[in-house]
Design an enzyme around this catalytic site. Structure first.
Site, short mmCIF file in Angstrom:
data_model
loop_
_atom_site.label_atom_id
_atom_site.label_comp_id
_atom_site.label_asym_id
_atom_site.label_seq_id
_atom_site.Cartn_x
_atom_site.Cartn_y
_atom_site.Cartn_z
N ASN A 7 1.00 -1.06 -0.12
CA ASN A 7 -0.07 0.13 -0.01
C ASN A 7 0.93 1.19 -0.33
O ASN A 7 1.52 1.51 1.08
CB ASN A 7 -0.98 0.13 1.33
N ARG A 91 -2.59 -2.11 -3.30
CA ARG A 91 -3.55 -1.29 -3.23
C ARG A 91 -3.81 0.01 -3.99
O ARG A 91 -2.68 0.76 -3.96
CB ARG A 91 -3.91 -0.77 -1.66
N HIS A 180 -12.66 3.88 -0.40
CA HIS A 180 -12.84 2.64 0.72
C HIS A 180 -13.39 1.57 0.32
O HIS A 180 -13.80 0.68 1.01
CB HIS A 180 -13.24 3.29 1.97
N HIS A 208 -17.62 3.27 7.19
CA HIS A 208 -16.16 3.20 7.61
C HIS A 208 -15.60 4.53 8.00
O HIS A 208 -15.57 5.73 7.39
CB HIS A 208 -15.42 3.07 6.18
N LEU A 209 -15.41 4.68 9.48
CA LEU A 209 -15.22 5.95 9.88
C LEU A 209 -13.66 5.87 10.64
O LEU A 209 -13.40 5.31 11.68
CB LEU A 209 -16.30 5.96 11.23
N ARG A 241 -11.00 16.86 6.60
CA ARG A 241 -11.75 17.17 5.66
C ARG A 241 -13.25 17.56 6.16
O ARG A 241 -13.52 16.98 6.93
CB ARG A 241 -11.70 15.94 4.63
N ILE A 331 -12.46 4.77 14.10
CA ILE A 331 -13.48 5.43 14.99
C ILE A 331 -14.62 4.46 15.10
O ILE A 331 -14.97 4.19 16.22
CB ILE A 331 -13.77 6.73 14.12
N GLU A 385 -8.60 -4.72 5.08
CA GLU A 385 -8.51 -4.30 3.48
C GLU A 385 -7.34 -5.01 3.00
O GLU A 385 -7.37 -5.72 1.79
CB GLU A 385 -8.14 -2.84 3.22
#
Ligand code: AMP
Length: 401
Positions: A7, A91, A180, A208-209, A241, A331, A385
């Site tokens: 990755n 990835r 994601h 997905h947090l 963001r 999270i 992942e």
């Protein structure tokens, strides 16, 4: 079959060596500060002490050659020779419009990835550098690209076309791509498995947090909508963001003297949890400050939860129902207060969690958090992942052996 998963980020490169099909992780690590001062590599093997080395990493190829050296080192390594690596999985954040599923990497694929660097300027070049580095160092080993966007390629047109002049889609590729995807695909399939159901029979929302966050609606195994868009900037508030804002704010600020670059930096790097709280982009620090009564930290967390709730509601509308709601990533997996707040007052939708279980679950658990009588099952599923990439890589590489 041994699969190396790479990755590559702009200044970092993560790696994991898997023994497939079981998925045992033989070694993993992180190369940091590539092409900048202070390079280092942290190399980990399960059950053994971590090894950290400071070393100048001029480029991704140099980092990869160090990774291969460490993996085959007589003391620190886990394999005797590079030839034991059967395949490499990369990835890749963006597969554009063409790469709709994981695929073997050849000249054509690399050429296409170069052609879409314009819409993927941050993540495209390092991913290509990782591939080219591997090609040089491991000539004959099959390589597979696994794209963050590809799981979202089933979205219907009405979800991915923006209501702006259609020519901008045709001529410049401006559309919702979503990101994601590998994580959303992993947790959606995993939750179906945990529920003992076929994914084709389920309506799922995956949250997905993490530092970056996205929410996806998956109906019958196919993505019908996702919160990130043309870039990972769209959607809910994230670490730095903003997520979705009125676009006219940007032109207004530019009219007031900010440059396009400054506006982009502000939205990407200075907004979200950091921008609202003024404390940090790290949710733990914001949560700690909120617990001590810091008003803007509390506000940032309320905006985050409210945004997640609104996406869940709209995706239930999009799918006309919901069977499973899934929380994942840093999270989602760890912040029990956020899960409780997001699921509070959602009984109209049939969502309710067992608050005691939510409080007491150990970290990293896979668990059904739902209250006994809830119509919708709410799950906590740690994402993986890298394993998903290793799985796709093993499958595609076997087909060419
Ligand atoms: P990721 O991008 O998936 O690695 O997630 C990173 C985010 O997860 C950061 O904002 C961390 O602060 C957050 N995180 C990790 N552990 C916890 C925790 N125990 N409570 C709250 N947030 C956490």
């Amino acid at each position: 079959m041994k699969v190396l998963v790479i990755n590559a980020g702009s200044s970092s490169l993560k790696y994991q060596l898997f023994d497939m099909p079981g998925g045992e992780v033989l070694a993993k690590g992180l190369c940091e500060c590539i092409a900048i001062e202070g390079g280092s590599i942290t190399h980990k093997r399960p059950g053994k002490e971590n090894y950290k080395v400071s070393v100048q990493l001029d480029d991704h190829e140099t980092a990869l050659s160090w990774v291969l050296k460490l993996l085959t080192d007589p003391e620190l390594g886990v394999i005797a020779d590079i030839s034991e690596i059967d395949a490499v999985g990369h990835r890749v954040a963006h597969g554009g419009e063409k790469l709709k599923q994981s695929c073997l990497i050849d000249d054509e694929v690399i050429k296409y990835l170069y052609s879409i660097v314009k819409i993927n300027p941050l993540h495209g070049p390092p991913a290509i550098a990782g591939m080219e580095g591997c090609r040089k160092l491991m000539k004959e080993v099959p390589m597979v690209g696994v794209f963050d966007t590809s799981f979202h390629s089933t979205m219907p047109e009405h979800a991915y076309i923006y209501p702006i002049p259609y020519e901008l889609y045709e001529e410049k590729g401006i559309r919702r791509y979503g990101f994601h995807g590998t994580s959303h695909r992993y947790v959606a399939n995993r939750v179906a498995e945990l529920m003992g159901k076929n994914i084709e029979d389920l309506k799922i929302i995956t949250c997905h947090l993490g530092n970056g966050s996205s929410i996806t609606a998956i109906d019958g195994g196919k993505v019908v909508d996702t919160s990130m868009g043309f870039t990972p900037q769209e959607g809910i508030l994230m670490g730095t963001r903003s997520g979705t804002v009125d676009p006219t704010i940007l032109t207004y600020l530019m009219g007031e003297g900010m440059t396009a670059k400054e506006v982009e930096q502000m939205l990407n790097k200075k907004s979200g949890l950091l921008g609202v709280s003024g404390i940090s982009s790290d949710s733990r620090a914001v949560c700690d400050a909120a617990a001590e009564g810091h008003k803007r930290a509390q506000l940032a967390l309320r905006i985050q939860c409210y945004g997640i709730k609104k996406y869940i509601g709209s995706y239930i509308a999009a799918m006309n129902g919901l069977d499973a709601l899934v929380f994942t990533a840093g999270i989602g997996e760890n912040d029990r207060d956020l899960r409780r707040e997001v699921c509070r007052n959602m009984d109209y939708f049939g969502i309710a969690i067992d608050e005691q279980l939510n409080e007491t679950l150990p970290r990293g658990s896979e668990a059904d958090l739902s209250a006994a009588d809830a119509r919708v099952r709410t799950w906590l599923v740690p994402t993986d992942e890298e394993f998903m990439i290793a799985k796709d890589t093993a499958k595609l590489a076997s087909s060419v052996k």
